[in-house]
Each structure stands twice: as structure tokens, then as C-alpha cells.
Design a protein around this motif. Structure first.
Motif, short mmCIF file in Angstrom:
data_model
loop_
_atom_site.label_atom_id
_atom_site.label_comp_id
_atom_site.label_asym_id
_atom_site.label_seq_id
_atom_site.Cartn_x
_atom_site.Cartn_y
_atom_site.Cartn_z
N PHE A 134 37.57 59.06 11.15
CA PHE A 134 36.74 60.25 10.95
C PHE A 134 36.04 60.68 12.23
CE2 PHE A 134 36.74 58.30 6.63
CZ PHE A 134 37.44 59.30 6.00
N TRP B 141 42.68 63.13 4.11
CA TRP B 141 42.16 63.45 5.45
C TRP B 141 43.35 63.85 6.31
CZ3 TRP B 141 37.77 64.91 7.21
CH2 TRP B 141 37.45 64.82 8.57
N PHE C 75 42.89 56.61 3.48
CA PHE C 75 42.41 57.69 4.33
C PHE C 75 43.24 57.85 5.60
CE2 PHE C 75 38.52 57.15 1.81
CZ PHE C 75 38.31 58.47 1.45
#
Length: 781
Positions: free
Chosen positions: A45, A709, A703
Motif C-alpha cells: 500500500f 488492490w 491484497f
């Protein structure tokens, strides 16, 4: 170990610290697994703003004006033109194969229709099966097209005259004004990973007393006191994991610079209660079954789906009754509510008093039950250890078929492996989708502050209340009252109609309607804003047409005056925007991998437990590995059929794929997982090591796939490393086949990657067996 002179909780804690220091699996579980997961997620992230989403452009007009739109799309920061298709067929292939997340179609005669004031359309096709990337691409493309329209001189007007003003929705984003995905996701994801590790570590510590260690020695160190025994056992783990919670805070607020707005004392106390609750739950499950492997499996089943039930992705008020009930029993659900209210929304402490009290009650009850269970069994004699079953020997003369049948018998006769490989998919098939089955959020409660009090404002409120997305739950007289309702979670957004709105419209000016939307939960934010925009646009359209029919010429002319070019957003593959239709198919594939991975790897540790190096070597020859892989393929195929063919139809998900394509694609996936598990199992000396080391990897793996994502936002190194896990290619390929109607040609890259991984891990498993002592089997063959 030197016996301490003063038995009690301190003596037990000292004994526990020494055991952790000697046990490499415990050390890696407690320190290595969470830190690696934190680092992986933090890096994933790192790019909080999504950029460079790949799109395809079909310019069927090829004129000067159409090129203005193509250049505007190419210049938009969130998207990049990956290819320019000659027709829509090529663009659809690009979306199905993953070469693009969206496509823009500019029709023939676009420039002619624009100059003739015929209100031409530009169509944006976007892949809503990949929810976050698809929606972001659609939003970015719409903004780029609108910006290009604004740069063009307006077409000549047919005449002048009075025109009423426009209604404009001005967004005021609360909580997370930058719409930072890292701020939204990392807050919840990191504690979710940690809570699994906390429970599993406590279970391993307690369960080991009934297997490799001694329950009598544990109680003797406590002076015979079950309370001291439990406190001393869990105290070192509590200290370690509280420090891990500090690491989580450092990553979020230090590394990412995400602000903390609430009461840090309450937040710290809630973190301590969360750790206590899951330490107690892990201990309680072990004390109930007194079998380490079974207790760890129960802990995994209890903890792994908790993220969905906590209400992070899909809000609580959209869940069914079972999901709400089960979620209320989970400490994570109440901790997440406190976390978002305090850290993200900055609400007064009293707002979080109720969830804090419930979290404390769950932690107290779990610890109390664990203590009562330990006290109940403290005076009982230890059950006699069951005789180890005979390890089925692989007869080299039987070849691959002999190894396959031996593995079948091994799995069917071992309750732990059978539960993980065969039964767990059945349980997860019911359990995992429950929080998401509401699919689309409807009737989100909002507040209205009508400071205009005119016919126009009353029409806006009535239209808003009739919208499917929202419902007017409160009509506040002041913004202060409305914000108080928002803080108490009675509403999730506020629409403020200012004084003079109707007057501005009648004067021909813009009337600005303020929308205050809480972005702590992104799905709520997007859906609420959609409801506001739809309602105001509907009323604005009626004003512009003067009450004319929606399908009449006056309405068409008014629409052309408001916007000379219409942008039509067309979602593909998940047209209703169902949340379960998006997240569950991908999660099902990951569940298949994780259950098979843990089940098969545990058999490697079990073989070493029962027969040492000889047991390991019997599983490590080339023919044995292949035969065992075929056995696992047969045992896991019913789970594949359940997850990819049966349950999607039961739950109403899109199923466009051919069953034969699904099964053909699944074969290399299952073989790759089997060979990876056999390779990992060669290194294990105990069966429980597989569950201990793999159970907390599910969320980080999910993820890094690129479904929730975007791949474009994942660093290149992590994206390439994730390809080493079969689930990455399998999720991408199987979702495209089943939910998007792709064929094997469309997903050939994923298909070949899985076959390559199967070959790689098969070779590694055989080589590792030889390195670790498989020479005897090699000579026998």
C-alpha cells in the motif's frame, strides 16, 4: 531446566520465555510472521493514490475533436492508454485478458453530431468484477472526458432565452479527505493479521503442554494454581504482541504519516483488550480439545474470516442476521469500531464507550472460561497418548499409482489432514460469504439540513428519500445536530440545502448543495455520494426541462445544453456492483490454496514425527511426489467444483465460464499447490508447523493478487514475488473464466505460469528430499 524456588505466575512466565527462545517455530511465529506480513502489506500500500490503470481506447471517429478526448485520457494521471483497439471486440478481449481494466468507445460521426448539437455519447466500459480498480478507472475516465469537453468551444446555440440555474453537489469529505486507500485499509488489515497470530501463538503455547511438553510441569511451576499457570503462560505473549501493536501504530502514523484524531489512552487500552481476548480464545480452544493440531485448526477457522465480519469492507447494517450475530462474538469487530471512531474519525471518548465495554466483556469472558477449563482438567490424569498409526509405506514397485493410493489412505485415515483438505472447504463455503451476501448497500441512513424551506428543497428531499441508495433518516434543523447524529452512527452523511437555493436557480445561477460524507468506510462513502448525486441530478433535470417528458424533445434539448457530450458508464461482468460477487469468488480460490497447502504440508511433518528421516524420504522420491500430487488433485477437485460451479449458482454470482475450462485450469493450480506443500513439508519436523506458519498469510496474499488492490499500485518486486504463489495466477485466471466469460486462450499467461510453478515446486520437492536424506529411497527405486 533449573527449578525455580518460588512457584507462581513469574516462574511460569520464566519457563515460557525459555521455551520460546529454544523453539524456532515459536520464535518465527511470534516475531517473524507478523513482521514479514506488516512489511509486505506496508510496501503493497505504499502508493496510496492509484495511478496508471491500463485502459483501451476505440476511436471510431478519428477526427480532430475525437483526438482531443483521446489526448485528455492519455494525460489523466490515474489511467494510461495501454492500447488503441480497432473495434470493441478487441477492447473486450483486452479487458477479459487483463491487458486493460476499462475501454473508451468514441462512436463514428462523433464530431459531426457534436457540432450539430445532437448530444453525442462517449461510452466507458469498465471491469467492475475487479471492484476498486474498475470503479477508479471509470471515475478517472469520466473526469478526463468532462475536462476535455470543457476545453472545446460550445457548439452554436439555436437561440437565446431564459434558462434556469443548475443544481451542483459540492462534496465535503469527512475523516479521510484525501481518499487515501492506505489510511482506510491499513488501519484494519494490520490488526487483522496480528489477531490471527496472537490466537495461534497462544494455542501453540498451551497446546504444546499436551503434546511435546508437560502439563504437570506447567502446573508444578505455578504451584498448582490454574490461575497462576494461565497468567504466567500468556504474560510473555501479551508483552510481545502489545509491542507489535505499537509497531502497527508506527507503520500507520509514522511511516505513512496518517493522522491520529482520537483518544490515544482508550485506543491503547482497546489494543490490550484485543490481545487479551485472542490470547484467551487460543488458549481456550486448546484446553477444550487438548489436541494441538485440532485446536490450531479450530483457531484458524474461528479467526481467519473475521475481517469480513468486522464490517470493514461491507458495512454492518448491510449484513444478514447470522453475520451480525457471529460478528458480535468476535473481539476484532468491536476493536475495529473503536479504531475507526477514535483513530480515523476523532470522535469523543464516550461514543466508543459501548464497544469498549463489549470488547472488555468478551476478553474477560474468554479468559474466565479458559481459567475454568484449566481448573477443571488440572486434577485429572493426563490422557494416554494414542498409539501412532502405522505410516503407510510407499512401495517403489507400485510406481506413481502406488504412491497415489497410499496418499489417499493416509489422508482418509488422518482426521487432521482430512479436515483441512476435504472438510474445511465445506465449512468455509458456508461461513465465508455470509457477511457479504447483502451484495449492494441500500437505504443508507442520511440526515438533511433544509435551510431553504422552499418547494425546490422539499422536492430534493423527497427525491433523495425515494432513491434506492439512501433514505432520509433524520431532518436536522442545524448542522450541529446533524454532525451529532453522524458521530453516533445514526446517519452516515449529511445533505445541506442552503438558504436561497431556489432563488439562485430562478435567477439562472448555480445553487450549491453541500454533501458531507464520511469516508471512513469507502463502500459507504461511494454509495452515499451516488445517492446524493442521483437525487440532485434528477431534480436538476426536471428544472431544466420545465416539467417536460423525460423522453421528449424538450428534455433532449435541455440535456444537450447542460452537457454537449454525454458520458455513459457501462459496468461489465458485475453489473449490479454486488460486493459478494466481487470478493467471494477470489477468496474461494485462496481458501482452496490455503487449506490444501496446510493439509499437505502437515502430512510432511507428520511423516517425520512417526518415522523420522525414513518417513520423510518415503514421501520425497520423484514418483512418490507425483503420485501424491495426483492424489491431492483428486481429493481437492470436489472442493473446486463446489466453489466454482455449485456455490456461485447457490449464492447468485455471475457464472459465465464453461465447467470444462474451469476444471482444466484448476488442474495445474492444484498440482502446483500440492508440490509447493510437499516441498515445504520436507522441512517440517512436526505436523502443526504448517498451520502455525501459513495461517496468517491469507490476507497479505489476497491484497497482492490485484483483485481488491490494483496491480498497477503494487510495487514491481512484490508483484513479481507474488507470482511465485499459485493463488495469484489462479485467482486471476479462474475469476476471468468464471465471472468474465474468458476462455483458456484469454488466460494463457496464467495457465502457463501455473504449469511452470507445478514443475518448479515438483523439482524442488524432490531435490530437497535428496538434500535432507532421501538417498535411501532413490537407491531403492
Amino acid at each position: 531446566m533449573k527449578r525455580l524456588s518460588t512457584p507462581g505466575a513469574l516462574a511460569v512466565a520464566t519457563r515460557e520465555i525459555r521455551w520460546i527462545a529454544r523453539d524456532r517455530v515459536a520464535l518465527f511465529l511470534i516475531f517473524g510472521v507478523p513482521l514479514i506480513a506488516f512489511g509486505l502489506l506496508a510496501a503493497t500500500f505504499r502508493d496510496a493514490v492509484i495511478r496508471d490503470l491500463r485502459v483501451s481506447v476505440v476511436d471510431a471517429d478519428r477526427t480532430a475533436i475525437s483526438r482531443v478526448y483521446v489526448q485528455a485520457i492519455a494525460s489523466a494521471p490515474s489511467v494510461t492508454v495501454a492500447e488503441r483497439s480497432g473495434d470493441l471486440t478487441g477492447a473486450m478481449h483486452a479487458i477479459r485478458s487483463g491487458a486493460a481494466i476499462a475501454a473508451v468507445y468514441i462512436p463514428p460521426d462523433f464530431e459531426h453530431d457534436f457540432l450539430a448539437r445532437k448530444h453525442p455519447q462517449i461510452v466507458v466500459f469498465y471491469n467492475r468484477q475487479f471492484f476498486t480498480p474498475g470503479n477508479n478507472a471509470a471515475s478517472a475516465l469520466t473526469k478526463a472526458i468532462d475536462a476535455a469537453t470543457a476545453t472545446l468551444p460550445p457548439p452554436p446555440a439555436a437561440g437565446a432565452g431564459y434558462r434556469p440555474g443548475r443544481l451542483v453537489v459540492e462534496q465535503y469529505v469527512l475523516t479521510n479527505p484525501a481518499l487515501n486507500f492506505a489510511q482506510f485499509l491499513l488501519r484494519a488489515v494490520l490488526p487483522t493479521v496480528l489477531h490471527v497470530v496472537v490466537a495461534v501463538a497462544a494455542g501453540y503455547s498451551v497446546g504444546s503442554e499436551f503434546s511435546a511438553r508437560s502439563r504437570k510441569a506447567w502446573l508444578r511451576a505455578a504451584g498448582g494454581s490454574p490461575l497462576a499457570a494461565l497468567l504466567g503462560k500468556l504474560a510473555p505473549l501479551f508483552g510481545v504482541f502489545v509491542m507489535m501493536m505499537v509497531v502497527v501504530a508506527v507503520i500507520i502514523h509514522g511511516l505513512y504519516g496518517i493522522p491520529f484524531r482520537g483518544d490515544s489512552v482508550m485506543m491503547g487500552a482497546a489494543a490490550c483488550l484485543l490481545v487479551i481476548a485472542y490470547l484467551s480464545i487460543g488458549a481456550l480452544l486448546q484446553l477444550l480439545v487438548r489436541k494441538l493440531a485440532v485446536g490450531l485448526s479450530l483457531t484458524a477457522v474461528f479467526c481467519s474470516p473475521a475481517f469480513g465480519f468486522a464490517g470493514v469492507g461491507f458495512p454492518l447494517f448491510g449484513m444478514n442476521g447470522f453475520a451480525l450475530f457471529w460478528g458480535s462474538l468476535l473481539p476484532l469487530r468491536w476493536y475495529v469500531q473503536i479504531l475507526f471512531d477514535q483513530a480515523a474519525r476523532g470522535l469523543p471518548t464516550y461514543v466508543s464507550a459501548e464497544p469498549f465495554a463489549i470488547l472488555g466483556a468478551i476478553a474477560t469472558a474468554a479468559f474466565g472460561l479458559a481459567w475454568l477449563r484449566l481448573r477443571a482438567i488440572a486434577g485429572r490424569p493426563s490422557p494416554a497418548a494414542p498409539a501412532a498409526p502405522h505410516e503407510p509405506a510407499f512401495d517403489p514397485r507400485g510406481g506413481v499409482g502406488g504412491a497415489m493410493f497410499a496418499e489417499w489412505r493416509r489422508v482418509l485415515n488422518d482426521s487432521g489432514a482430512f479436515a483441512l483438505i476435504v472438510l474445511s472447504p465445506l465449512l468455509y463455503g458456508f461461513f465465508y460469504p455470509q457477511p457479504y451476501l447483502g451484495e449492494v448497500l441500500r437505504r443508507i441512513p442520511v440526515a438533511v439540513v433544509d435551510q431553504d424551506g422552499t418547494e425546490l428543497s422539499r422536492e430534493i428531499v423527497a427525491t433523495l428519500d425515494a432513491d434506492e441508495a439512501v433514505t432520509v433518516a433524520a431532518r436536522a434543523t442545524t448542522m450541529t445536530q446533524a454532525h451529532a447524529l453522524l458521530a453516533r452512527r445514526e446517519v452516515f452523511a449529511i445533505l445541506a440545502i442552503p438558504e436561497g437555493a431556489q432563488r439562485d436557480v430562478l435567477k439562472g445561477d448555480r445553487a450549491r448543495i453541500a454533501a458531507y460524507v464520511d469516508s471512513a468506510y469507502f463502500l459507504l462513502y461511494n454509495r452515499t455520494l451516488q445517492g446524493f448525486s442521483e437525487a440532485v441530478a434528477t431534480v436538476g433535470g426536471r428544472i431544466a426541462t420545465g416539467g417536460a417528458r423525460d423522453d421528449g424533445s424538450l428534455a433532449y434539448a435541455a440535456a444537450a445544453r447542460r452537457a454537449p457530450v454525454e458520458v455513459v458508464s457501462q459496468p461489465l461482468f458485475n453489473p449490479t456492483g454486488g460486493y459478494a460477487s466481487y470478493v467471494v469468488p477470489a477468496a474461494f480460490v485462496l481458501i482452496l490454496q490455503q487449506t490444501l497447502l496446510m493439509g499437505v504440508a502437515s502430512l510432511g511433518g507428520l511423516a517425520f514425527e512417526r518415522a523420522g528421516s525414513d518417513g520423510r524420504s518415503r514421501r520425497g522420491g520423484a514418483r512418490a511426489i507425483l503420485g501424491q500430487g495426483l492424489a491431492h488433485l483428486c481429493l481437492a477437485t470436489p472442493g473446486v467444483a463446489l466453489y466454482l460451479i455449485v456455490l456461485p449458482r447457490v449464492y447468485g454470482f455471475s457464472t459465465l465460464g464453461k465447467p470444462l475450462d474451469l476444471l482444466l485450469f484448476s488442474a495445474p493450480f492444484l498440482l502446483a499447490v500440492s508440490f509447493l506443500a510437499q516441498f515445504a513439508g520436507q522441512w517440517f519436523r512436526r505436523r502443526e508447523s504448517a498451520v502455525l506458519l501459513f495461517v496468517a498469510t491469507s490476507l497479505p496474499l489476497f491484497f497482492t493478487v490485484g483483485v481488491s488492490w490494483p496491480q498497477e499500485a503494487i510495487p514491481e518486486g512484490i508483484r513479481l514475488a507474488s507470482r511465485l504463489m499459485p493463488s495469484t495466477s489462479a485467482i486471476d485466471g479462474l475469476v476471468r473464466i468464471n465471472q468474465m466469460g474468458a476462455d483458456l486462450h484469454d488466460v494463457s499467461r496464467d495457465f502457463m505460469t501455473l504449469w511452470a510453478l507445478a514443475g518448479l515446486y515438483g523439482v524442488l520437492a524432490a531435490a530437497t528430499s535428496r538434500i535432507l536424506g532421501g538417498e535411501r529411497l532413490r537407491h531403492a527405486q
